[in-house]
Design a protein around this motif. Structure first.
Motif, short mmCIF file in Angstrom:
data_model
loop_
_atom_site.label_atom_id
_atom_site.label_comp_id
_atom_site.label_asym_id
_atom_site.label_seq_id
_atom_site.Cartn_x
_atom_site.Cartn_y
_atom_site.Cartn_z
N MET A 164 0.86 -1.19 0.00
CA MET A 164 0.00 0.00 0.00
C MET A 164 0.89 1.24 0.00
N ILE A 165 0.62 2.14 -0.93
CA ILE A 165 1.50 3.29 -1.13
C ILE A 165 0.72 4.59 -0.90
N PRO A 166 0.98 5.30 0.20
CA PRO A 166 0.42 6.65 0.36
C PRO A 166 1.35 7.69 -0.26
N LYS A 167 0.78 8.61 -0.99
CA LYS A 167 1.58 9.64 -1.65
C LYS A 167 0.96 11.00 -1.34
N ILE A 168 1.75 11.88 -0.72
CA ILE A 168 1.23 13.14 -0.19
C ILE A 168 1.74 14.32 -1.01
N ARG A 169 0.83 15.26 -1.30
CA ARG A 169 1.18 16.52 -1.94
C ARG A 169 0.40 17.63 -1.26
N THR A 170 0.93 18.85 -1.32
CA THR A 170 0.21 20.01 -0.80
C THR A 170 0.11 21.05 -1.89
N GLY A 171 -0.89 21.94 -1.77
CA GLY A 171 -1.10 22.94 -2.81
C GLY A 171 -1.55 24.27 -2.24
N THR A 172 -1.44 25.31 -3.06
CA THR A 172 -1.78 26.67 -2.63
C THR A 172 -3.21 27.06 -3.03
N ASP A 173 -3.85 26.21 -3.81
CA ASP A 173 -5.19 26.54 -4.31
C ASP A 173 -6.24 26.20 -3.27
N ARG A 174 -7.48 26.62 -3.56
CA ARG A 174 -8.60 26.21 -2.72
C ARG A 174 -9.00 24.78 -3.08
N SER A 175 -10.06 24.27 -2.47
CA SER A 175 -10.45 22.87 -2.63
C SER A 175 -11.12 22.56 -3.96
N GLU B 247 2.22 3.93 8.92
CA GLU B 247 0.86 3.43 9.12
C GLU B 247 0.47 2.47 8.01
N ALA B 248 0.92 2.75 6.79
CA ALA B 248 0.61 1.85 5.67
C ALA B 248 1.21 0.47 5.90
N ARG B 249 2.43 0.41 6.49
CA ARG B 249 3.04 -0.90 6.76
C ARG B 249 2.19 -1.69 7.76
N LEU B 250 1.62 -1.00 8.76
CA LEU B 250 0.76 -1.68 9.73
C LEU B 250 -0.53 -2.14 9.08
N ILE B 251 -1.09 -1.30 8.21
CA ILE B 251 -2.34 -1.66 7.51
C ILE B 251 -2.13 -2.90 6.65
N GLU B 252 -1.00 -2.96 5.97
CA GLU B 252 -0.71 -4.13 5.11
C GLU B 252 -0.75 -5.42 5.91
N LYS B 253 -0.15 -5.41 7.09
CA LYS B 253 -0.13 -6.61 7.92
C LYS B 253 -1.53 -6.98 8.40
N GLU B 254 -2.27 -5.99 8.88
CA GLU B 254 -3.57 -6.26 9.48
C GLU B 254 -4.61 -6.66 8.44
N TYR B 255 -4.49 -6.17 7.21
CA TYR B 255 -5.48 -6.46 6.17
C TYR B 255 -5.03 -7.59 5.24
N GLY B 256 -3.87 -8.17 5.51
CA GLY B 256 -3.40 -9.26 4.68
C GLY B 256 -3.01 -8.84 3.28
N SER C 250 -3.01 10.35 -1.89
CA SER C 250 -3.57 9.18 -2.57
C SER C 250 -3.04 7.93 -1.87
N VAL C 251 -3.91 6.95 -1.69
CA VAL C 251 -3.55 5.70 -1.03
C VAL C 251 -3.91 4.57 -1.98
N ARG C 252 -2.89 3.86 -2.47
CA ARG C 252 -3.11 2.86 -3.52
C ARG C 252 -2.67 1.48 -3.04
N ALA C 253 -3.52 0.48 -3.29
CA ALA C 253 -3.16 -0.90 -2.99
C ALA C 253 -2.18 -1.41 -4.05
N ALA C 254 -1.36 -2.37 -3.66
CA ALA C 254 -0.37 -2.93 -4.59
C ALA C 254 -1.06 -3.83 -5.60
N PRO C 255 -0.52 -3.95 -6.81
CA PRO C 255 -1.08 -4.89 -7.79
C PRO C 255 -1.11 -6.30 -7.22
#
Length: 582
Positions: free
Chosen positions: A1-12, A155-164, A80-85
């Motif tokens: 599971m791969i979380p990828k974080i970005r921030t921006g200056t725009d509104r929502s 946290e993603a490493r823990l989620i991977e273990k708990e969710y198989g 974005s949080v993506r599951a592995a293939p």
């Protein structure tokens, strides 16, 4: 599971509009909310009208608007949080729970904090979600984003273990920056097989591998077809560099430049200068005591030299010292040099090996007082010797160095594993797989020839060499009890070495004493190429002359000049400068 974080200056609004819209290639389907900060945020649904998007965006932006001019420059947080293939299909409830864990771990919305940041989790594909949050809390304070990226990864490493799910290797913050989704989309749109960032990273690494000076490095970048822009201080000194691919432009038709440090941490100009400061002299004379056959091919000669240098690097890595970290950098340059000069049959595998091993060259371990000029010199020699042919002496020399580099990659994997560097250890093992595949392609003809020679040796000579082989520790297979048909190639090289004036038993003892062979996949192959190198035999095997024995050679060849150091003298020390193991 791969979380990828970005921030921006725009509104929502722009981000929410994209997440619920059709996507850049109509890839978004069944767009809907799976979770939100209060559990009842409005859901615009698939492909909504602008006013429906605005309804949700305005609620997210309310804490930001309340601050007015005191609002932070960076207002939006996007993860974005993506599951592995290959991972199992997660339902909406599971994705909602995952989203809450991510915002809790990163400090966006700690569990039980009713005045935390506002956020929503959107799903528009089976394998991932997007979390959008504003960076002003509902109580007017700014969000605390300290170390949000490593916290999300942990946290993603823990989620991977708990969710198989597939468990990814934890990183240490030294990996090169991966291409963004926008870069991937653009590459697909223009028909590229990879993003410009990846192409440029490989080109810069290959330019470093062949350079002895900073000026030569920039020349090699331009010769590779890259656009190069230097950054100067007011004094005129060069502070850094940027590179771009010809034709890669933004919407304003301007080149898209990448600084070296954004391609990889070790490709910044200061880090490159550190390597170039240790570069070998460019006018070092060639040794005059080479055997006559070595003049046939400069690429073959350079590869033979590199095999010996790589052997010593593997020995240093096996000593499990932190100072060995520098050997990984040199080995990476050697792989980059081979990838750009090898014949077509092995080039693809070598490129993949170099790309994989690139991750193994970086960690937080620093080697301050290590000289890697030998490895850098070997890499530069390969580059400047030009491309090798896939046959004859060139093909044999390529197999010789690849056989050794497989051991280097495995030694690097053990070195990283001992220090808990999971990503680097996995990258080293992946590089070893590609190197082994390239070796099988490069050495198939020579190994087949040596096996045929071994099968046709005169029976007394063959039995004598079989007896020698039985006395040697040969790694996993240990001493063979019955006929040694699987060691035909080893018997052939011992026969060839004997005709060249060497003691086969001493040669085999030297070859097996340099390093434990327990991890070698093809013990015989490793020993065959090692013996050919230390005995100064041609990389392309020669069929022994019949009727000539070691005892009669002194009379039949009185004028022959041998350039190889006598085996008994070499046995005094091993490549690491200590007595060989017995």
């Amino acid at each position: 599971m791969i979380p990828k974080i970005r921030t921006g200056t725009d509104r929502s609004f722009p981000l929410i509009d994209y997440l619920f819209g059709p996507g850049k290639a109509n890839e978004h389907t069944d767009q809907h909310l799976v979770a939100s900060w209060n559990g009842f945020a409005p859901d615009p649904g698939p492909n909504p009208e602008p006013h429906e998007v605005a309804k949700l965006a305005n609620q997210l932006d309310q804490p930001v608007k309340a601050l007015g001019e005191q609002a932070p420059a960076r207002k939006i947080w996007h993860c974005s949080v993506r599951a592995a293939p290959g991972d199992r299909h997660l339902d909406d409830a599971e994705w909602a729970a995952i989203a809450r864990r991510i915002v809790h771990a990163t400090g966006i919305a700690p569990e039980g904090d009713t005045t935390a940041c506002r956020w929503v989790a959107v799903r528009h594909a089976p394998d991932h979600i997007h979390i959008a949050a504003t960076l002003v809390r509902q109580d007017g304070r700014l969000a605390n984003l300290s170390f949000d990226r490593p916290k999300a990864q942990a946290e993603a490493r823990l989620i991977e273990k708990e969710y198989g799910l597939r468990q990814l290797n934890p990183g240490d913050g030294t990996a090169a920056r991966t291409p963004t989704s926008q870069e991937h989309f653009k590459a697909q749109r223009v028909g590229r097989t990879e993003t410009p960032r990846e192409t440029l990273r490989e080109a810069v690494r290959q330019a470093v591998a062949g350079a002895a000076t900073e000026a030569e490095f920039f020349i090699r970048l331009r010769e590779a077809g890259l656009r190069v822009k230097l950054r100067h201080a007011p004094s005129g000194d060069v502070l850094g560099y940027n590179v771009a691919l010809p034709g890669d432009r933004n919407r304003d038709r301007e080149p898209i430049w990448f600084a070296g440090s954004t391609l990889a941490p070790d490709l910044s100009l200061p880090r490159i200068r550190r390597r170039l400061d240790d570069a070998p002299a460019t006018n070092a004379p060639e040794p005059d005591n080479r055997p006559a056959w070595s003049d046939r091919s400069a690429p073959a000669r350079r590869r033979r030299d590199a095999a010996g240098t790589a052997e010593r690097a593997a020995a240093v890595l096996d000593q499990d010292d932190d100072e060995a970290a520098a050997q990984l950098i040199g080995a990476g340059e050697l792989l980059d040099a081979l990838a750009q000069t090898s014949p077509a049959a092995t080039r693809a595998e070598l490129r993949e090996a170099a790309r994989a091993f690139e991750r193994a060259t970086r960690s937080h371990v620093r080697a301050e007082n290590v000289d890697i000029r030998a490895l850098r010199s070997a890499a530069r020699g390969i580059v400047h010797a030009g491309s090798a042919l896939g046959r004859g002496e060139d093909g044999g020399a390529t197999a010789m160095v690849l056989s050794t580099l497989v051991l280097v990659a495995l030694a690097a994997a053990r070195w990283h594993s001992a220090r808990g560097h999971a990503q680097q250890a996995a990258a080293s093992r992946q590089a070893a797989e590609h190197l082994h595949a390239a070796y099988q392609q490069a050495g198939a003809t020579q190994m087949r020839t040596m096996r045929e020679i071994g099968r046709t040796l005169p029976e007394p000579e063959r039995l004598r060499h079989e007896a020698t082989i039985r006395t040697a520790p040969l790694g996993k297979t240990d001493t063979p009890a019955g006929p040694v048909r699987e060691y035909d190639a080893l018997a052939a090289v011992l026969a060839e070495a004997e005709q060249a004036g060497h003691d086969p038993q001493a040669l085999l003892a030297e070859a097996t004493s340099w390093r434990e062979l327990e991890t070698a996949r093809d013990t015989t192959d490793v020993l065959v190429w090692r013996i050919r190198r230390i005995a100064d035999l041609p990389a392309n095997p020669q069929r022994p002359r019949t009727g000539t024995t070691a005892g009669t050679r002194a009379a039949t060849e009185p004028a022959r000049t041998r350039t190889a150091q006598p085996t008994s003298a070499r046995l005094a020390t091993d490549p690491r400068g200590s007595a060989p193991r017995r």
